[in-house]
Design a protein around this motif. Structure first.
Motif, PDB file in Angstrom:
ATOM      1  N   LYS A 185     -29.436  56.175  51.567  1.00 45.71           N
ATOM      2  CA  LYS A 185     -28.363  57.068  51.120  1.00 45.71           C
ATOM      3  C   LYS A 185     -28.933  58.334  50.499  1.00 45.71           C
ATOM      4  O   LYS A 185     -29.934  58.305  49.792  1.00 45.71           O
ATOM      5  N   ARG A 240     -27.922  61.647  47.994  1.00 45.90           N
ATOM      6  CA  ARG A 240     -26.983  62.040  46.938  1.00 45.90           C
ATOM      7  C   ARG A 240     -27.373  63.404  46.387  1.00 45.90           C
ATOM      8  O   ARG A 240     -28.547  63.728  46.267  1.00 45.90           O
ATOM      9  N   GLU A 280     -21.548  63.688  40.985  1.00 50.30           N
ATOM     10  CA  GLU A 280     -22.445  63.116  41.990  1.00 50.30           C
ATOM     11  C   GLU A 280     -21.694  62.911  43.298  1.00 50.30           C
ATOM     12  O   GLU A 280     -20.566  62.426  43.301  1.00 50.30           O
ATOM     13  N   TYR A 281     -22.359  63.296  44.403  1.00 45.77           N
ATOM     14  CA  TYR A 281     -21.743  63.234  45.719  1.00 45.77           C
ATOM     15  C   TYR A 281     -22.713  62.637  46.717  1.00 45.77           C
ATOM     16  O   TYR A 281     -23.895  63.004  46.736  1.00 45.77           O
ATOM     17  N   GLU A 282     -22.214  61.756  47.568  1.00 50.03           N
ATOM     18  CA  GLU A 282     -23.035  61.266  48.664  1.00 50.03           C
ATOM     19  C   GLU A 282     -23.102  62.366  49.726  1.00 50.03           C
ATOM     20  O   GLU A 282     -22.099  63.025  50.010  1.00 50.03           O
TER      21      GLU A 282
END
Length: 166
Positions: free
Chosen positions: A47, A49, A65-67
């Protein structure tokens, strides 16, 4: 997603925490930083981020926070100088009713092991595991953003030994 992060950070002594929970390799770097905010890109497992943090009062910080797609996160990291990238093994587990994250740093920060606990308030009580060492929450050189500028292996012996007066 926005949240307030209240995190206490401690040095780790001994190996009483080893073998608990799960372990994941993190690679991260800072694509922007000022005195009171940072923009971090991180690859953890499969992943990506992107995280924006603003310094708040005491040890509290606002965090967004964002993927992001893994290939984009890796491309952002590839744009940084190798010395600016932090690599660490993060061990996550529950101990004495609290979730702990123990970061075992690699590369230029090899030898540094810190434990973090996220709390609802700065004075929230928690049980201190026997492997927990000195608190370094308010010592800026232990922040990941600072470790990307001045890695642990470059610290003087005095800096490594001075845990309470940073």
């Amino acid at each position: 997603m926005k949240q307030q992060e209240i995190e206490r950070k401690f040095l780790v002594k001994g190996d009483g925490w080893r073998g608990l929970g799960k372990t994941e390799l993190f690679r991260q770097g800072y694509i922007a930083r000022t005195q009171d905010r940072t923009v971090r890109v991180r690859v953890a497992g499969e992943k990506g981020r992107l995280t924006i943090k603003y310094r708040g009062e005491g040890i509290a910080r606002s965090e967004f926070e964002y993927e992001i797609p893994l290939d984009e996160a890796q491309a952002l990291l590839d744009g940084l100088a190798p010395g600016e990238i932090i690599e660490k093994l993060r061990h996550t587990f529950t101990c004495e009713g609290s979730v702990w994250e123990v970061d075992e740093f690699l590369g230029a920060n090899q030898g540094l092991v810190v434990a973090e606990i996220e709390l609802e308030s700065e004075d929230q009580p928690f049980v201190r595991p026997e492997w927990l060492g000195d608190e370094v929450s308010r010592i800026s050189r232990y922040l990941n953003v600072e470790l990307s500028r001045l890695p642990y292996t470059a610290w003087s012996r005095e800096e490594k030994d001075d845990h309470g007066n940073g």
